[in-house]
Design a protein around this motif. Structure first.
Motif, short mmCIF file in Angstrom:
data_model
loop_
_atom_site.label_atom_id
_atom_site.label_comp_id
_atom_site.label_asym_id
_atom_site.label_seq_id
_atom_site.Cartn_x
_atom_site.Cartn_y
_atom_site.Cartn_z
N PRO A 157 -6.39 6.61 -4.55
CA PRO A 157 -6.13 5.68 -3.44
C PRO A 157 -5.29 4.48 -3.90
O PRO A 157 -5.49 3.96 -5.00
CB PRO A 157 -7.54 5.24 -3.01
N ALA A 158 -4.36 4.06 -3.04
CA ALA A 158 -3.46 2.94 -3.38
C ALA A 158 -4.24 1.68 -3.72
O ALA A 158 -3.90 0.95 -4.65
CB ALA A 158 -2.50 2.68 -2.22
N SER A 159 -5.32 1.43 -2.96
CA SER A 159 -6.11 0.22 -3.22
C SER A 159 -6.76 0.27 -4.60
O SER A 159 -6.87 -0.76 -5.29
CB SER A 159 -7.19 0.04 -2.14
N LYS A 182 -5.50 1.90 -7.22
CA LYS A 182 -4.41 1.71 -8.20
C LYS A 182 -4.09 0.23 -8.38
O LYS A 182 -3.98 -0.27 -9.51
CB LYS A 182 -3.13 2.43 -7.73
N THR A 194 0.99 4.09 -2.91
CA THR A 194 0.69 5.47 -2.54
C THR A 194 1.76 6.40 -3.10
O THR A 194 1.47 7.48 -3.62
CB THR A 194 0.61 5.63 -1.01
N ASN A 195 3.02 5.96 -3.01
CA ASN A 195 4.16 6.81 -3.39
C ASN A 195 4.52 6.73 -4.87
O ASN A 195 5.28 7.56 -5.38
CB ASN A 195 5.40 6.44 -2.56
N THR A 214 -2.36 11.32 -9.58
CA THR A 214 -1.86 11.72 -8.27
C THR A 214 -3.03 11.84 -7.30
O THR A 214 -4.02 12.50 -7.59
CB THR A 214 -1.14 13.09 -8.37
N GLY A 215 -2.88 11.17 -6.15
CA GLY A 215 -3.94 11.21 -5.15
C GLY A 215 -4.93 10.06 -5.26
O GLY A 215 -5.82 9.93 -4.42
N GLU A 217 0.84 -1.20 0.00
CA GLU A 217 0.00 0.00 0.00
C GLU A 217 0.87 1.25 0.00
O GLU A 217 0.61 2.21 -0.73
CB GLU A 217 -0.93 0.01 1.22
N THR A 218 1.94 1.21 0.79
CA THR A 218 2.87 2.35 0.85
C THR A 218 3.48 2.60 -0.53
O THR A 218 3.57 3.73 -0.99
CB THR A 218 3.98 2.09 1.89
N ASN A 230 2.16 7.81 -9.72
CA ASN A 230 1.42 9.07 -9.72
C ASN A 230 1.65 9.85 -11.00
O ASN A 230 0.90 10.78 -11.32
CB ASN A 230 1.83 9.93 -8.51
#
Length: 535
Positions: free
Chosen positions: A138-140, A142, A116-117, A135-136, A112-113, A120
């Motif tokens: 949610p990781a889930s 993506k 998130t990073n 960008t922005g 998830e980290t 983007n």
């Protein structure tokens, strides 16, 4: 003459059932999150843009990595049975990734980290405005999009493989009926997911969106088993006939020039992308649209209508509607024909009453494919024997426009009138479903009349590719338009859907104009679109 498996009606229809059930399972997974868009926002923070971007990702690789064309090449080189199993494996791998992305285990994980990073900014795709991430996001969402892309590759591969498999087993026999039956069963997947996805998400009173996706994953495991059984049946058939597998003509780059300079091809391809873009992306938002426009009050927790058993009862009644309606088309005796028709319509009324009593937007939208299952064989038979394909395309477009405008302007006017709103919703959904039948029954059989027979395989591949562009773009556009026209709205059941619905109605207007042009071209060039297929 030696009898083969193909000569046995039981074996032929078993082969069809195996392929059709695999497609049924894939249709369920395709829309597994559609009825629980509100829960995705509440539990995973997916706004309309994140939801639409993830939904559009399904066909991203088919469009931008040309995987659809590679799938055709794989089918040509490796044959039906290998490609059928491969497509089921690819769908399952993608589904497992999507399931992990929305599971509790993903939350707080190193994955998830990372998501998130990263992802983007995608060079070139961002500049062109076609990136599957932003960008922005949610990781889930993506990671789920990544899984859905892989699933989409397998799903499209399965679609072209099943068609070829039906041709192989039913050539010279009841092929139209077989194709209609496969389409009817696959469409029932849409109704099934609308009923059971929210059911599993809310099971036991604890909301878990990953349970719904897990339900879809289990079904795709079953689909894989089906394709493996089909593999051995198909292998045995080839051993009996001593013939090599029938394969499609390969997609040739040299065909492109011939196809792209054909005005008939462009009319059909654009009709296809406009029409399907107004239907399939809408399905992904339809339940949330109904939640926002209907006055629904949850039944008392201890009532029959709030229990689990009603879900199963309603689903059984839905199957009776579909099976009786479909079977009525093939009865020779009037008593049997009208008896089944009466049973189907009566069961449909009971189903609709139950959906109203349950106050469930998901159960209300589940009627969408039911009328289509009943009338698709009628329409196909009409085009075969009477013609009027171009007229049917125009009628389908008019119904499409009327339905989306009804959802946009008439349905919201019934907010507060719970019974009136539900009746308007049911009638509009049923008509939209029937218009969805008009186009496949008239569009696909018309392609051979418009395109040179030598390039028909390549033309279909290109039409599917162009269609996928719309299926990628419009879920994303609907999400963007929803976000822009509902700034500050945080309750996912309070969105104003007018702008996205008007946009979808505009697609219908464009399809109507193309249908009228097609009719003029048909008359001028004598293409025979209004003539029957069987003479």
């Amino acid at each position: 003459m030696k009898k083969t498996l193909r000569d046995s009606a039981a074996m032929r229809w078993t082969a069809l059932l195996l392929l059709a059930l695999a497609m049924f399972c894939s249709y369920i997974f395709m829309d597994i999150l559609s009825p629980i868009k509100d829960l995705m926002q509440e539990t995973r923070g997916w706004d309309s843009l994140a939801f639409g971007t993830m939904q559009g990702a399904e066909v991203f690789l088919n469009v931008f990595a040309f995987f659809l064309i590679f799938a055709g090449i794989i089918l040509d080189k490796m044959g039906v049975r290998f490609t059928a199993v491969l497509s089921a494996v690819v769908m399952l791998v993608g589904a497992l990734i999507k399931w992990y992305a929305v599971s509790e285990a993903f939350i707080g994980s190193s994955l998830e980290t990372w998501f998130t990073n990263n992802l983007n900014y995608i060079p070139v795709f961002d500049e062109l405005g076609v990136s599957p991430f932003y960008t922005g996001m949610p990781a889930s969402a993506k990671f789920a999009a990544c899984g859905f892309m892989i699933f989409g590759c397998g799903c499209e591969m399965a679609g072209i493989t099943v068609s070829r498999g039906i041709v192989k087993w039913f050539k010279g026999r009841e092929m139209a009926l077989a194709m209609g039956s496969e389409m009817a069963l696959a469409r029932l997947g849409v109704a099934t997911v609308m009923i059971f996805s929210p059911f599993f998400a809310r099971l036991g009173g604890v909301v878990s969106v990953s349970r719904s996706v897990a339900f879809g994953v289990v079904l795709l495991c079953i689909a894989l088993i089906m394709t493996i059984v089909y593999f051995f049946m198909d292998q045995r058939l080839d051993a009996q006939t001593g013939e090599a597998e029938e394969k499609d003509d390969p997609f040739k780059i040299s065909d492109l020039g011939k196809i792209l300079t054909d005005s008939g091809f462009w009319i059909v391809a654009l009709l296809c992308v406009l029409y399907y873009s107004a239907i399939f992306p809408f399905q992904k938002y339809a339940v949330n649209m109904l939640q926002c426009n209907l006055t629904l009050t949850d039944p008392a927790a201890d009532s029959f209508w709030a229990g689990n058993s009603i879900t199963y009862i309603q689903y059984i009644i839905m199957l009776v509607v579909a099976a009786a309606g479909f079977a009525s088309n093939f009865q020779k005796k009037a008593a049997a024909k009208y008896g089944l028709l009466f049973l189907s319509i009566g069961s449909l009324v009971v189903y609709c009453y139950m959906g109203y009593m349950r106050q469930s937007a998901e159960a209300i939208f589940a009627v969408f494919p039911l009328l289509a299952v009943l009338i698709t064989p009628i329409l196909g038979s009409y085009v075969d024997h009477k013609g009027k394909a171009a007229t049917m395309l125009i009628l389908g477009s008019l119904l499409l426009i009327a339905c989306h405008l009804t959802f946009a302007f008439v349905l919201p006017a019934f907010k507060g009138n719970d019974a009136g709103g539900v009746i308007v919703a049911y009638l509009t959904i049923l008509v939209l479903g029937s218009s969805f039948s008009l186009v496949p029954a008239s569009l696909w059989p018309s392609v051979p009349k418009l395109v040179d027979a030598k390039v028909i395989g390549s033309a279909y591949a290109l039409i599917f590719w162009i269609q996928n562009i719309g299926l990628w773009l419009f879920p994303l556009l609907i999400g963007k338009v929803l976000n822009e026209t509902n700034i500050g709205v945080t309750d996912p059941t309070q969105y104003n859907y007018t702008a996205p619905l008007v946009m979808l109605a505009a697609l219908g207007v464009a399809a109507l104009l193309l249908g009228l042009i097609l009719k003029v071209v048909d008359k001028k060039k004598g293409l025979g679109l209004e003539e029957p297929n069987i003479k």
